[in-house]
Design a protein around this motif. Structure first.
Motif, PDB file in Angstrom:
ATOM      1  N   ARG A   9       0.827  -1.205   0.000  1.00  0.00           N
ATOM      2  CA  ARG A   9       0.000   0.000   0.000  1.00  0.00           C
ATOM      3  C   ARG A   9       0.863   1.258   0.000  1.00  0.00           C
ATOM      4  N   GLY A  10       1.999   1.214   0.709  1.00  0.00           N
ATOM      5  CA  GLY A  10       2.817   2.407   0.856  1.00  0.00           C
ATOM      6  C   GLY A  10       4.042   2.487  -0.028  1.00  0.00           C
ATOM      7  N   LEU A  11       4.498   1.334  -0.596  1.00  0.00           N
ATOM      8  CA  LEU A  11       5.756   1.328  -1.342  1.00  0.00           C
ATOM      9  C   LEU A  11       5.614   0.915  -2.796  1.00  0.00           C
ATOM     10  N   GLY A  12       4.524   0.250  -3.152  1.00  0.00           N
ATOM     11  CA  GLY A  12       4.433  -0.332  -4.481  1.00  0.00           C
ATOM     12  C   GLY A  12       5.031  -1.732  -4.486  1.00  0.00           C
ATOM     13  N   THR A  13       4.900  -2.431  -5.607  1.00  0.00           N
ATOM     14  CA  THR A  13       5.262  -3.843  -5.670  1.00  0.00           C
ATOM     15  C   THR A  13       6.764  -4.081  -5.708  1.00  0.00           C
ATOM     16  N   ALA A  14       7.477  -3.397  -6.604  1.00  0.00           N
ATOM     17  CA  ALA A  14       8.903  -3.669  -6.784  1.00  0.00           C
ATOM     18  C   ALA A  14       9.703  -3.354  -5.531  1.00  0.00           C
ATOM     19  N   ARG A  15       9.445  -2.215  -4.888  1.00  0.00           N
ATOM     20  CA  ARG A  15      10.199  -1.835  -3.686  1.00  0.00           C
ATOM     21  C   ARG A  15       9.859  -2.755  -2.524  1.00  0.00           C
ATOM     22  N   THR A  16       8.592  -3.106  -2.378  1.00  0.00           N
ATOM     23  CA  THR A  16       8.227  -4.055  -1.328  1.00  0.00           C
ATOM     24  C   THR A  16       8.913  -5.394  -1.564  1.00  0.00           C
ATOM     25  N   GLY A  17       8.925  -5.834  -2.830  1.00  0.00           N
ATOM     26  CA  GLY A  17       9.593  -7.090  -3.153  1.00  0.00           C
ATOM     27  C   GLY A  17      11.082  -7.049  -2.865  1.00  0.00           C
ATOM     28  N   ALA A  18      11.693  -5.892  -3.082  1.00  0.00           N
ATOM     29  CA  ALA A  18      13.126  -5.767  -2.819  1.00  0.00           C
ATOM     30  C   ALA A  18      13.430  -5.895  -1.337  1.00  0.00           C
ATOM     31  N   TYR A  19      12.671  -5.193  -0.497  1.00  0.00           N
ATOM     32  CA  TYR A  19      12.862  -5.333   0.945  1.00  0.00           C
ATOM     33  C   TYR A  19      12.556  -6.760   1.399  1.00  0.00           C
ATOM     34  N   PHE A  20      11.498  -7.338   0.820  1.00  0.00           N
ATOM     35  CA  PHE A  20      11.108  -8.696   1.198  1.00  0.00           C
ATOM     36  C   PHE A  20      12.181  -9.714   0.826  1.00  0.00           C
ATOM     37  N   SER A  21      13.018  -9.375  -0.165  1.00  0.00           N
ATOM     38  CA  SER A  21      14.035 -10.336  -0.602  1.00  0.00           C
ATOM     39  C   SER A  21      15.171 -10.476   0.391  1.00  0.00           C
ATOM     40  N   THR A  22      15.126  -9.746   1.517  1.00  0.00           N
ATOM     41  CA  THR A  22      16.061 -10.036   2.605  1.00  0.00           C
ATOM     42  C   THR A  22      15.650 -11.312   3.352  1.00  0.00           C
ATOM     43  N   ALA A  23      14.461 -11.838   3.053  1.00  0.00           N
ATOM     44  CA  ALA A  23      13.987 -13.058   3.706  1.00  0.00           C
ATOM     45  C   ALA A  23      14.952 -14.236   3.539  1.00  0.00           C
ATOM     46  N   PRO A  24      15.575 -14.437   2.353  1.00  0.00           N
ATOM     47  CA  PRO A  24      16.507 -15.555   2.228  1.00  0.00           C
ATOM     48  C   PRO A  24      17.673 -15.487   3.216  1.00  0.00           C
ATOM     49  N   PHE A  25      18.196 -14.281   3.458  1.00  0.00           N
ATOM     50  CA  PHE A  25      19.284 -14.159   4.419  1.00  0.00           C
ATOM     51  C   PHE A  25      18.805 -14.548   5.817  1.00  0.00           C
ATOM     52  N   ILE A  26      17.608 -14.079   6.180  1.00  0.00           N
ATOM     53  CA  ILE A  26      17.052 -14.429   7.485  1.00  0.00           C
ATOM     54  C   ILE A  26      16.810 -15.930   7.566  1.00  0.00           C
ATOM     55  N   GLY A  27      16.273 -16.493   6.475  1.00  0.00           N
ATOM     56  CA  GLY A  27      16.036 -17.930   6.451  1.00  0.00           C
ATOM     57  C   GLY A  27      17.322 -18.726   6.550  1.00  0.00           C
ATOM     58  N   ALA A  28      18.359 -18.263   5.847  1.00  0.00           N
ATOM     59  CA  ALA A  28      19.644 -18.956   5.915  1.00  0.00           C
ATOM     60  C   ALA A  28      20.231 -18.873   7.313  1.00  0.00           C
ATOM     61  N   ALA A  29      20.076 -17.724   7.973  1.00  0.00           N
ATOM     62  CA  ALA A  29      20.587 -17.569   9.333  1.00  0.00           C
ATOM     63  C   ALA A  29      19.878 -18.535  10.282  1.00  0.00           C
ATOM     64  N   VAL A  30      18.553 -18.657  10.133  1.00  0.00           N
ATOM     65  CA  VAL A  30      17.808 -19.601  10.964  1.00  0.00           C
ATOM     66  C   VAL A  30      18.221 -21.035  10.649  1.00  0.00           C
ATOM     67  N   ALA A  31      18.448 -21.333   9.361  1.00  0.00           N
ATOM     68  CA  ALA A  31      18.870 -22.677   8.970  1.00  0.00           C
ATOM     69  C   ALA A  31      20.212 -23.030   9.594  1.00  0.00           C
ATOM     70  N   LEU A  32      21.107 -22.056   9.675  1.00  0.00           N
ATOM     71  CA  LEU A  32      22.407 -22.301  10.296  1.00  0.00           C
ATOM     72  C   LEU A  32      22.238 -22.674  11.771  1.00  0.00           C
ATOM     73  N   LEU A  33      21.276 -22.054  12.425  1.00  0.00           N
ATOM     74  CA  LEU A  33      21.043 -22.347  13.834  1.00  0.00           C
ATOM     75  C   LEU A  33      20.308 -23.674  14.014  1.00  0.00           C
ATOM     76  N   VAL A  34      19.259 -23.873  13.209  1.00  0.00           N
ATOM     77  CA  VAL A  34      18.422 -25.066  13.374  1.00  0.00           C
ATOM     78  C   VAL A  34      19.169 -26.329  12.974  1.00  0.00           C
ATOM     79  N   PHE A  35      19.912 -26.257  11.851  1.00  0.00           N
ATOM     80  CA  PHE A  35      20.595 -27.444  11.343  1.00  0.00           C
ATOM     81  C   PHE A  35      22.066 -27.482  11.742  1.00  0.00           C
ATOM     82  N   ALA A  36      22.477 -26.605  12.644  1.00  0.00           N
ATOM     83  CA  ALA A  36      23.833 -26.603  13.195  1.00  0.00           C
ATOM     84  C   ALA A  36      24.908 -26.492  12.120  1.00  0.00           C
ATOM     85  N   GLU A  37      24.611 -25.743  11.037  1.00  0.00           N
ATOM     86  CA  GLU A  37      25.632 -25.496  10.027  1.00  0.00           C
ATOM     87  C   GLU A  37      26.551 -24.376  10.533  1.00  0.00           C
ATOM     88  N   HIS A  38      27.759 -24.309   9.960  1.00  0.00           N
ATOM     89  CA  HIS A  38      28.724 -23.303  10.384  1.00  0.00           C
ATOM     90  C   HIS A  38      28.669 -22.104   9.438  1.00  0.00           C
TER      91      HIS A  38
END
Length: 346
Positions: A233-262
Motif C-alpha cells: 500500500r505504501g511502497l508499491g510492488t517492486a520496492r516491497t519485493g526488494a525489501y522482502f528479498s532479505t527473507a533468504p538471508f534471514i532464512g539462511a541464518a535460521v537454517a544455520l542455527l536449526v541445522f547446526a551449520e557453520h
C-alpha cells in the motif's frame, strides 16, 4: 524510517524464518497437507483477529472489480505456490531453498516494471541487484554436502514465480483491509490444499505437530502477509519485493542455527551486500511534478495533503478513519513512492 519499510522488513523476517522451520515438518506429513495446514493456520488466526477487532463479522467493502484480482492472488500465491515450495523443500537443503527464494523478488519486480509499468530508477535497480547478489553469495555456504535434487530447486523456483504473480495481483487490492485479504487467502487456500491432501490419503498429524504447524502458518504466512499488504500500500510492488528479498538471508541464518551449520565468509558477504541494497532503497528520494487523476477508493487515512474532503457525518478531524472517499484531480510536486496514490506513468 518510513513505516511501510518496517512492514516490508517485518514481513521478510517472519517468512524467512518460517522456511527452514517448515523443512523440519516435511518429514512428518505430505507436502500438500503441510502447505494446507500452514495457510489454514494463517486464515483461521487472522479471521479470528478480524472478528475480535470488528466485534463480529463485517462486509470487507471490496469493490466488485477487485474480486478477480484477489481470487487470482489466492490461486497463485495461496494454492499453487505453497504446494510447489513444500514439494521442493523435500529434496532441497534449507539454506539452498532460502537462496532460491531470491527469485521471487526478481520476478516480482520484472512483472511490476514490464507488465504494470511501475516506476523504478537506477538506485532502486542497483539496490535490488545488491540484495540478489547477497542471496547468490549464500549459495557458497551450502558446500558439496548439500542434499538437493534437480527437481527440488525447479519447484522452489516455480513457487517464486507463483508468488511474484500473487504479489502483483495483491497490489491491485492493497488499499483494502489487510486482515481480510490475508485471512480470506489463508482460509480458501488452506481449505483447498488440506481437503485435497486428505482426499489423496493423508492423515492429520498428532495434536502437538498440528498445533505447531498452525502457529507457524499464522506467523510465517498470516502476519507476514498482513505486513506485506501494508507495505504494498505504501511502497508499491517492486520496492516491497526488494525489501522482502532479505527473507533468504534471514532464512539462511535460521537454517544455520536449526541445522547446526557453520557460518562462512560467504554468509557475512551476503549480509554486507543485502545491507547495501537496503541502504540504497532507504536513501531513495523520488520527487517530480505529477498529476493525480480523479480517484475513488476506501482505506484507512488521516486528512493529509492527499485527503482533504468533507464528511457526511460529524467527525472531530483527528486520527485515522476509513470510508469511501474521492480524490479530486490535483497537480503538485513532493517526494513519493509508487503507493496507492502515486501509480502514475513517468
Amino acid at each position: 524510517m518510513n513505516k511501510s519499510v518496517l512492514y516490508a522488513l517485518g514481513s521478510a523476517a517472519l517468512f524467512g524464518a518460517s522456511t527452514p522451520l517448515a523443512k523440519l515438518l516435511t518429514g512428518d506429513m505430505p507436502p500438500v497437507l503441510l502447505a494446507g495446514l500452514l495457510y489454514l493456520g494463517s486464515g483461521l488466526g487472522l479471521t479470528l483477529a478480524r472478528v475480535l477487532r470488528d466485534g463480529g463479522f463485517k462486509p470487507p467493502g471490496l469493490a466488485r472489480g477487485e474480486w478477480p484480482w484477489l481470487l487470482g492472488a489466492i490461486l497463485f500465491g495461496g494454492v499453487l505456490g505453497p504446494v510447489a515450495l513444500m514439494y521442493g523443500l523435500v529434496s532441497t537443503s534449507g539454506s539452498s531453498a532460502s537462496l532460491l527464494l531470491n527469485l521471487e523478488a526478481v520476478l516480482t519486480a520484472a512483472i511490476a516494471w514490464l507488465v504494470f509499468k511501475e516506476n523504478a530508477d537506477r538506485r532502486i535497480v542497483l539496490g535490488m541487484l545488491a540484495i540478489v547478489a547477497g542471496g547468490v553469495a549464500l549459495a557458497w555456504q551450502t558446500g558439496p554436502g548439500a542434499q538437493s535434487s534437480a527437481m527440488g530447486p525447479v519447484l522452489v523456483g516455480l513457487a517464486c514465480l507463483c508468488w511474484a504473480v500473487d504479489n502483483n495481483l495483491t497490489r491491485k487490492v492493497s488499499a483494502s483491509d489487510a486482515l481480510f485479504i490475508a485471512g480470506i487467502k489463508g482460509v480458501i487456500a488452506g481449505s483447498v490444499n488440506t481437503v485435497l491432501a486428505i482426499g489423496m490419503g493423508a492423515l492429520l498429524p498428532q495434536l502437538p505437530v498440528l498445533s505447531l504447524t498452525l502457529c507457524l502458518g499464522l506467523l510465517g504466512y498470516g502476519i507476514s502477509l498482513v505486513l506485506f499488504v501494508l507495505a504494498l500500500r505504501g511502497l508499491g510492488t517492486a520496492r516491497t519485493g526488494a525489501y522482502f528479498s532479505t527473507a533468504p538471508f534471514i532464512g539462511a541464518a535460521v537454517a544455520l542455527l536449526v541445522f547446526a551449520e557453520h557460518t562462512s565468509p560467504a554468509f557475512w558477504l551476503a549480509a554486507a551486500l543485502m545491507g547495501l541494497g537496503v541502504w540504497l532503497h532507504l536513501t531513495e528520494s523520488h520527487a517530480h511534478e505529477h498529476l493525480h487523476e480523479v480517484l475513488e477508493h476506501t482505506h484507512a487515512h488521516s486528512h493529509d495533503a492527499h485527503h482533504q474532503h468533507a464528511h457526511a457525518q460529524a467527525w472531530d478531524g483527528s486520527g485515522h478513519h476509513s470510508h469511501a472517499h474521492t480524490h479530486p484531480s490535483m497537480r503538485h510536486s513532493h517526494p513519493h513512492y509508487p503507493d496507492i496514490h502515486h501509480r502514475h506513468v513517468h
